[in-house]
Write a protein that holds these residues in place. Structure first.
Motif, short mmCIF file in Angstrom:
data_model
loop_
_atom_site.label_atom_id
_atom_site.label_comp_id
_atom_site.label_asym_id
_atom_site.label_seq_id
_atom_site.Cartn_x
_atom_site.Cartn_y
_atom_site.Cartn_z
N SER A 1 18.46 42.62 15.22
CA SER A 1 18.78 43.08 13.87
C SER A 1 17.96 42.23 12.90
CB SER A 1 20.27 42.92 13.58
OG SER A 1 20.61 41.55 13.51
N PHE A 2 17.90 42.63 11.66
CA PHE A 2 17.15 41.85 10.69
C PHE A 2 17.73 40.44 10.56
CE2 PHE A 2 14.63 45.32 9.96
CZ PHE A 2 13.90 45.31 8.78
N SER A 3 19.02 40.28 10.84
CA SER A 3 19.63 38.96 10.68
C SER A 3 19.40 38.03 11.88
CB SER A 3 21.13 39.09 10.40
OG SER A 3 21.77 39.72 11.48
N ILE B 1 16.36 38.43 14.12
CA ILE B 1 15.01 38.52 14.71
C ILE B 1 14.32 37.16 14.75
CG2 ILE B 1 14.60 40.95 14.24
CD1 ILE B 1 12.98 40.19 11.80
N HIS B 2 14.67 36.28 13.86
CA HIS B 2 14.04 34.95 13.86
C HIS B 2 14.38 34.14 15.10
CE1 HIS B 2 18.04 34.27 12.19
NE2 HIS B 2 17.91 33.01 12.55
N PHE C 1 10.67 41.24 18.55
CA PHE C 1 10.79 42.35 17.61
C PHE C 1 9.44 43.05 17.44
CE2 PHE C 1 11.51 44.09 13.21
CZ PHE C 1 12.61 44.87 13.50
N ASP D 1 13.59 52.29 10.16
CA ASP D 1 13.58 50.90 10.61
C ASP D 1 13.96 50.01 9.43
OD1 ASP D 1 12.77 51.23 13.37
OD2 ASP D 1 10.83 51.89 12.58
N THR D 2 15.24 50.03 9.10
CA THR D 2 15.78 49.28 7.96
C THR D 2 16.83 48.29 8.46
OG1 THR D 2 17.70 50.68 7.46
CG2 THR D 2 15.55 51.39 6.56
N PRO D 3 17.31 47.41 7.61
CA PRO D 3 18.35 46.47 8.03
C PRO D 3 19.65 47.13 8.48
CG PRO D 3 17.30 45.67 6.05
CD PRO D 3 16.78 47.07 6.28
N ARG E 1 19.83 48.83 14.41
CA ARG E 1 19.75 47.83 15.47
C ARG E 1 18.71 48.32 16.46
NH1 ARG E 1 22.31 46.28 12.00
NH2 ARG E 1 24.31 45.24 11.92
#
Length: 196
Positions: A7-9, A11-12, A18, A49-51, A54
């Protein structure tokens, strides 16, 4: 073989995974299938492909073997919601027929759309069944994590042949139709029995 829900939260936390998923999507959809889709920096992407979505990656030793995207049917970003609904509303310019569903596209917090499903062309035939089972397990666990009990998908027209083998409880919710390079059909996948 590992399964990771991105998820955007988070991916780091996963290095290049990703980006590698989007690279594998390009290989599958643009290179292999020759679909006319947006791409940049060697990656395929689209307006969904937005926040809110998933992404599930099945991967091994840094290589993406398979993947798919889950988007809530309650999603909204500008004029877009989710692919099946937007196709039905005519927003996609006719690339997918508007009459793809028997009824109205759902807008329900417990129903998510499953799209961009692929298995990397380099996965050997002897591993494909294992990859498919991992994808089904990932669908179920990811759906559970987001509160979904049903998925809808625009899938290959031969879905009945392999959905049952993978243990998916699915039914057609639209007609079979020819799109780009093959027959496709909208299906509803009931995950309620797998949620325990």
């Amino acid at each position: 073989m590992q399964t990771t829900t991105l998820s955007f939260s988070n991916i780091h936390n996963h290095g290049e995974l990703f980006a590698n998923l989007f690279r594998a999507r390009k290989q599958s959809f643009i290179v292999q299938k020759n679909w006319d889709l947006p791409e940049a920096e060697g990656m395929e992407f689209d307006q969904y492909d937005t926040p809110q979505s998933r992404w599930i990656a099945i991967h091994d030793l840094g290589q993406v073997l398979a993947g798919f995207r889950l988007t809530p049917t309650t999603a909204s970003c500008g004029i877009y919601s989710y692919m099946i609904r937007d196709a039905q509303k005519g927003i996609l310019g006719g690339t997918i027929p508007q009459d793809l569903l028997y009824g109205d596209a759902p807008v329900d917090a417990q129903t998510w759309e499953c799209t961009r499903v692929f298995v990397n062309h380099s996965v050997p035939q002897m591993l494909r069944r294992k990859v498919h089972f991992n994808m089904v397990d990932a669908m179920t666990s990811s759906a559970r994590d987001v509160g979904a009990s049903r998925l809808i998908a625009l899938t290959a027209g031969n879905w009945e042949r392999w959905y049952g083998r993978c243990g998916l409880d699915a039914e057609a919710i639209g007609r079979k139709m020819w799109i780009d390079d093959g027959h496709f059909q909208c299906v509803s996948i009931n995950l309620a029995a797998k949620m325990h």
